[in-house]
Enzyme design. Structure first.
Site, PDB file in Angstrom:
ATOM      1  N   GLU A 231     -13.704  -1.220   6.277  1.00 33.41           N
ATOM      2  CA  GLU A 231     -13.318  -1.648   7.068  1.00 33.41           C
ATOM      3  C   GLU A 231     -13.801  -1.225   8.649  1.00 33.41           C
ATOM      4  O   GLU A 231     -14.026  -1.171   9.574  1.00 33.41           O
ATOM      5  CB  GLU A 231     -11.443  -1.020   7.015  1.00 33.41           C
ATOM      6  CG  GLU A 231     -12.046   0.454   7.171  1.00 33.41           C
ATOM      7  CD  GLU A 231      -9.824   1.250   7.299  1.00 33.41           C
ATOM      8  OE1 GLU A 231      -9.898   0.190   6.323  1.00 33.41           O
ATOM      9  OE2 GLU A 231     -10.380   1.966   8.106  1.00 33.41           O
TER      10      GLU A 231
ATOM     11  N   TYR B 191      -3.315  12.162   7.958  1.00 35.30           N
ATOM     12  CA  TYR B 191      -3.113  11.184   8.310  1.00 35.30           C
ATOM     13  C   TYR B 191      -2.501   9.916   8.333  1.00 35.30           C
ATOM     14  O   TYR B 191      -2.190   9.553   6.857  1.00 35.30           O
ATOM     15  CB  TYR B 191      -4.769  10.361   8.851  1.00 35.30           C
ATOM     16  CG  TYR B 191      -4.370   9.551   9.509  1.00 35.30           C
ATOM     17  CD1 TYR B 191      -4.754   9.097  10.721  1.00 35.30           C
ATOM     18  CD2 TYR B 191      -4.758   8.015   8.867  1.00 35.30           C
ATOM     19  CE1 TYR B 191      -4.202   7.972  11.519  1.00 35.30           C
ATOM     20  CE2 TYR B 191      -4.415   6.577   9.472  1.00 35.30           C
ATOM     21  CZ  TYR B 191      -4.287   7.066  11.358  1.00 35.30           C
ATOM     22  OH  TYR B 191      -4.671   5.550  11.199  1.00 35.30           O
TER      23      TYR B 191
ATOM     24  N   ASP C 223      -5.662   3.768  -0.333  1.00 32.44           N
ATOM     25  CA  ASP C 223      -6.397   3.897   0.621  1.00 32.44           C
ATOM     26  C   ASP C 223      -6.893   5.556   1.008  1.00 32.44           C
ATOM     27  O   ASP C 223      -6.134   5.932   1.107  1.00 32.44           O
ATOM     28  CB  ASP C 223      -6.066   3.794   2.032  1.00 32.44           C
ATOM     29  CG  ASP C 223      -7.038   3.334   3.235  1.00 32.44           C
ATOM     30  OD1 ASP C 223      -8.249   4.416   2.498  1.00 32.44           O
ATOM     31  OD2 ASP C 223      -7.008   2.902   4.328  1.00 32.44           O
TER      32      ASP C 223
ATOM     33  N   GLU D 227      -8.579   1.818  -1.554  1.00 34.30           N
ATOM     34  CA  GLU D 227      -9.858   1.530  -0.688  1.00 34.30           C
ATOM     35  C   GLU D 227     -10.644   2.592  -0.196  1.00 34.30           C
ATOM     36  O   GLU D 227     -10.088   3.477  -0.088  1.00 34.30           O
ATOM     37  CB  GLU D 227      -8.745   0.843   0.419  1.00 34.30           C
ATOM     38  CG  GLU D 227      -9.354   0.818   1.303  1.00 34.30           C
ATOM     39  CD  GLU D 227      -8.441   0.353   2.526  1.00 34.30           C
ATOM     40  OE1 GLU D 227      -7.262  -0.224   2.120  1.00 34.30           O
ATOM     41  OE2 GLU D 227      -8.704   0.635   3.608  1.00 34.30           O
TER      42      GLU D 227
ATOM     43  N   HIS E 158      -9.547   6.826   2.182  1.00 32.63           N
ATOM     44  CA  HIS E 158      -9.965   6.749   3.171  1.00 32.63           C
ATOM     45  C   HIS E 158     -10.856   7.453   3.743  1.00 32.63           C
ATOM     46  O   HIS E 158     -11.564   8.452   4.386  1.00 32.63           O
ATOM     47  CB  HIS E 158      -8.746   7.669   4.748  1.00 32.63           C
ATOM     48  CG  HIS E 158      -7.551   6.506   5.431  1.00 32.63           C
ATOM     49  ND1 HIS E 158      -7.825   6.028   5.918  1.00 32.63           N
ATOM     50  CD2 HIS E 158      -6.490   6.222   5.064  1.00 32.63           C
ATOM     51  CE1 HIS E 158      -7.221   5.296   6.751  1.00 32.63           C
ATOM     52  NE2 HIS E 158      -6.286   5.399   5.982  1.00 32.63           N
TER      53      HIS E 158
ATOM     54  N   TRP F  92     -12.548  10.766   7.345  1.00 34.69           N
ATOM     55  CA  TRP F  92     -10.697  10.787   6.689  1.00 34.69           C
ATOM     56  C   TRP F  92     -10.742   9.122   6.661  1.00 34.69           C
ATOM     57  O   TRP F  92     -11.141   8.728   7.785  1.00 34.69           O
ATOM     58  CB  TRP F  92      -9.243  11.632   7.585  1.00 34.69           C
ATOM     59  CG  TRP F  92      -9.865  10.506   9.255  1.00 34.69           C
ATOM     60  CD1 TRP F  92     -10.248  11.056  10.371  1.00 34.69           C
ATOM     61  CD2 TRP F  92      -9.209   9.032   9.787  1.00 34.69           C
ATOM     62  NE1 TRP F  92     -10.018   9.908  11.169  1.00 34.69           N
ATOM     63  CE2 TRP F  92      -9.473   8.988  10.607  1.00 34.69           C
ATOM     64  CE3 TRP F  92      -8.573   7.849   8.841  1.00 34.69           C
ATOM     65  CZ2 TRP F  92      -9.252   8.328  11.500  1.00 34.69           C
ATOM     66  CZ3 TRP F  92      -8.074   7.166   9.944  1.00 34.69           C
ATOM     67  CH2 TRP F  92      -8.786   7.113  11.300  1.00 34.69           C
TER      68      TRP F  92
ATOM     69  N   GLU G 192      -4.880  -8.040   4.799  1.00 32.06           N
ATOM     70  CA  GLU G 192      -3.845  -6.855   5.554  1.00 32.06           C
ATOM     71  C   GLU G 192      -2.588  -7.321   6.852  1.00 32.06           C
ATOM     72  O   GLU G 192      -3.301  -7.914   7.529  1.00 32.06           O
ATOM     73  CB  GLU G 192      -4.409  -5.039   5.759  1.00 32.06           C
ATOM     74  CG  GLU G 192      -3.523  -4.015   6.310  1.00 32.06           C
ATOM     75  CD  GLU G 192      -5.108  -3.259   6.546  1.00 32.06           C
ATOM     76  OE1 GLU G 192      -5.425  -3.344   6.901  1.00 32.06           O
ATOM     77  OE2 GLU G 192      -4.096  -1.978   6.664  1.00 32.06           O
TER      78      GLU G 192
ATOM     79  N   ARG H 233       0.949  -1.369  -0.191  1.00 31.58           N
ATOM     80  CA  ARG H 233      -0.041   0.530  -0.028  1.00 31.58           C
ATOM     81  C   ARG H 233       0.887   1.653  -0.295  1.00 31.58           C
ATOM     82  O   ARG H 233       2.003   1.296   0.845  1.00 31.58           O
ATOM     83  CB  ARG H 233      -1.095  -0.037   1.419  1.00 31.58           C
ATOM     84  CG  ARG H 233      -1.814   0.708   1.020  1.00 31.58           C
ATOM     85  CD  ARG H 233      -2.449   1.083   2.518  1.00 31.58           C
ATOM     86  NE  ARG H 233      -2.129   1.955   3.771  1.00 31.58           N
ATOM     87  CZ  ARG H 233      -3.062   2.704   4.296  1.00 31.58           C
ATOM     88  NH1 ARG H 233      -3.824   1.861   4.309  1.00 31.58           N
ATOM     89  NH2 ARG H 233      -2.548   3.644   5.501  1.00 31.58           N
TER      90      ARG H 233
ATOM     91  N   ARG I 274     -13.836  -5.722   3.122  1.00 34.59           N
ATOM     92  CA  ARG I 274     -13.068  -5.588   4.285  1.00 34.59           C
ATOM     93  C   ARG I 274     -13.517  -5.328   5.353  1.00 34.59           C
ATOM     94  O   ARG I 274     -12.206  -6.068   6.497  1.00 34.59           O
ATOM     95  CB  ARG I 274     -12.519  -3.740   3.855  1.00 34.59           C
ATOM     96  CG  ARG I 274     -11.750  -3.222   2.951  1.00 34.59           C
ATOM     97  CD  ARG I 274     -10.295  -3.414   2.620  1.00 34.59           C
ATOM     98  NE  ARG I 274      -9.941  -2.817   3.797  1.00 34.59           N
ATOM     99  CZ  ARG I 274      -8.342  -2.720   4.415  1.00 34.59           C
ATOM    100  NH1 ARG I 274      -7.363  -4.056   3.984  1.00 34.59           N
ATOM    101  NH2 ARG I 274      -8.467  -2.212   5.823  1.00 34.59           N
TER     102      ARG I 274
HETATM  103  C1  GCO Z   1      -6.383   1.085   7.001  1.00 43.15           C
HETATM  104  C2  GCO Z   1      -6.454   1.876   8.371  1.00 43.15           C
HETATM  105  C3  GCO Z   1      -6.318   2.281   8.909  1.00 43.15           C
HETATM  106  C4  GCO Z   1      -6.715   3.062   9.823  1.00 43.15           C
HETATM  107  C5  GCO Z   1      -6.789   2.144  11.219  1.00 43.15           C
HETATM  108  C6  GCO Z   1      -8.068   2.625  12.267  1.00 43.15           C
HETATM  109  O1  GCO Z   1      -6.955   0.723   5.551  1.00 43.15           O
HETATM  110  O2  GCO Z   1      -5.290   0.323   7.540  1.00 43.15           O
HETATM  111  O3  GCO Z   1      -7.662   2.670   7.242  1.00 43.15           O
HETATM  112  O4  GCO Z   1      -5.518   2.707   8.034  1.00 43.15           O
HETATM  113  O5  GCO Z   1      -6.324   3.882   9.983  1.00 43.15           O
HETATM  114  O6  GCO Z   1      -7.213   1.078  11.231  1.00 43.15           O
HETATM  115  O7  GCO Z   1      -8.059   2.293  13.558  1.00 43.15           O
HETATM  116 MG    MG Z   2      -8.225   1.737   5.451  1.00 46.03          MG
END
Ligand code: GCO
Ligand code: MG
Length: 401
Positions: free
Chosen positions: A261, A161, A209, A235, A211, A401, A338, A149, A282
């Site tokens: 996620e 971030y 990602d 992602e 976000h 984010w 991941e 990634r 995810r």
């Molecule tokens: C990822 C996630 C992490 C998150 C974190 C939040 O793709 O691994 O987006 O970057 O920021 O797991 O708790």
């Molecule tokens: Mg992520």
């Protein structure tokens, strides 16, 4: 005679970061563990377990995993949500651990046996500048990762971030604040992947990602602009409280999409899966109700050609990784896992038998999940309040984010 649950303990520790673990013990002397960590809201789920779930477990037959799941889900009346579903997941995974130990088998055998010998995984790389990001990418490729990634700071933005960790201003213990400008990002992202392909060639899988930071049409533009660089996935392009917004994105790009996620249930991804709006799901074991529920998500996904790509950042404890690797060993529609290395001190608290070699992950062969918690070691690392970042547009507007 049926076994019964005699104790359930909630263990909160911080060996480099916070983890919430549930340990269940039975009359026959078996024990099992499950992860309940919700990053930045750890004590909410610890209290949910301690106050509301543990009293309901004592005396129950640990073999009745489905019944316990339904009892905690339907019985609470208040369904879904990250706290509830992480608490249920911890119970569920601990009970699967116990069942597999009682059967004398590694968990993947109980789920249906191995579909594969090892699992493809991806690691994270990032850098505040394009050069730093590319150096990190090259290091990961040299270390043998097959999928990487790539995240890079955007010129003109002070703090994003995950990519500007070193110069975070002191917020007095409150969340760090990042800044964001979508137009700058959309212009820069294709340059990052053009350079990345030059550095590592065609064979390494590249992931990215977003976000949740984009609006639907911006997400479509990004997917399209990255098509020449052949991403493994893009992602979390948009927040998907409204799953239908992905129809627009999907119509305009063939870049593979991974989402979920933050999902807690099958209903969060029902439209995304049944309309084939994503390529990878995810949602993972700790945040989506444990093995019992994620298995339903994976089965639905399998019907529609969607593969698994479970969340596995370092805030998901080694217990979740153990469960994910047994699941991934079995699940027919596995895609990728991941993989982030946990803080060093977490190895004092947790002892596990899964492993990483040559860019792949391997589940262990010991009975159950193959992971234990050392409670005395956990007590040496007490909980420390910590938050995830917040993100603002350059005019101060609070953003995703
Ligand atoms: C990822 C996630 C992490 C998150 C974190 C939040 O793709 O691994 O987006 O970057 O920021 O797991 O708790
Ligand atoms: Mg992520």
């Amino acid at each position: 005679m049926a076994d019964r649950i005699t104790a359930a303990k909630v263990i909160v520790c911080s060996p480099g970061r916070n983890f919430v673990t549930l340990k269940i013990e039975t009359a026959s002397g078996l024990s099992g563990i499950g992860d309940a960590t919700v990053n930045g809201r750890e004590m909410a789920v610890a209290a949910y377990l301690q106050e509301h779930v543990v009293p309901c477990l004592i005396g129950r037959d640990p073999a009745r995993i489905e019944d316990v799941w339904q009892y905690l889900y339907r019985g609470a009346y208040w369904r879904r949500g990250p706290i509830t579903m992480a608490a249920i997941a911890a119970v569920d995974v601990a009970l699967w651990d116990i069942k597999a130990k009682a059967a004398g088998m590694p968990l993947y055998q109980l789920l249906g046996g191995a579909s594969r010998s090892h699992m493809l995984c991806y690691t994270h790389t990032d850098g505040a500048t394009l050069d730093e990001a590319m150096a990190a990418l090259e290091r990961a490729a040299e270390a043998g990762y097959h999928a990487i990634r790539v995240q890079a700071g955007v010129p003109g933005l002070k703090r994003i971030y995950g990519v500007h960790a070193a110069d975070a201003p002191d917020m007095g213990g409150l969340p760090n604040e990042g800044d964001w400008d979508t137009a700058k990002y959309l212009r820069f992202a294709p340059k990052v992947f053009e350079e990345a392909r030059k550095r590592v060639g065609a064979d390494i899988h590249l992931l990215h990602d977003a976000h949740h930071r984009l609006l639907p049409n911006e997400a479509a533009q990004l997917g399209k602009s990255l098509e020449p660089y052949d991403l493994f996935w893009l992602e979390d392009v948009t927040p998907v409280e409204n799953q239908e917004v992905l129809r627009h994105v999907r119509r305009h790009t063939t870049t593979p999409l991974a989402i979920g996620e933050v999902f807690n249930s099958i209903w969060d991804c029902q439209t995304l899966i049944t309309e084939q709006l994503i390529d990878y799901i995810r949602a993972t074991i700790v945040h989506a109700g444990g093995i019992t529920h994620v298995r339903r998500i994976a089965d639905l996904a399998g019907l529609y050609g969607v593969r698994t790509g479970f969340h596995g950042a370092a805030d998901l404890s080694p217990v979740t990784m153990a469960a994910a690797l047994h699941f991934g060993r079995w699940v027919p529609n596995f895609g990728i896992q991941e993989y982030s290395i946990h803080p060093k001190d977490s190895q004092q608290v947790f002892q596990w038998d899964w492993s990483f070699r040559d860019g792949y992950l391997f589940s262990g062969e010991s009975p159950g999940l193959g992971i234990t918690i050392d409670e005395a070691a956990a007590a040496r690392f007490p909980y420390q309040r910590a938050y995830l970042d917040v993100n603002r547009l350059t005019d101060g507007t609070l953003w995703n984010w």
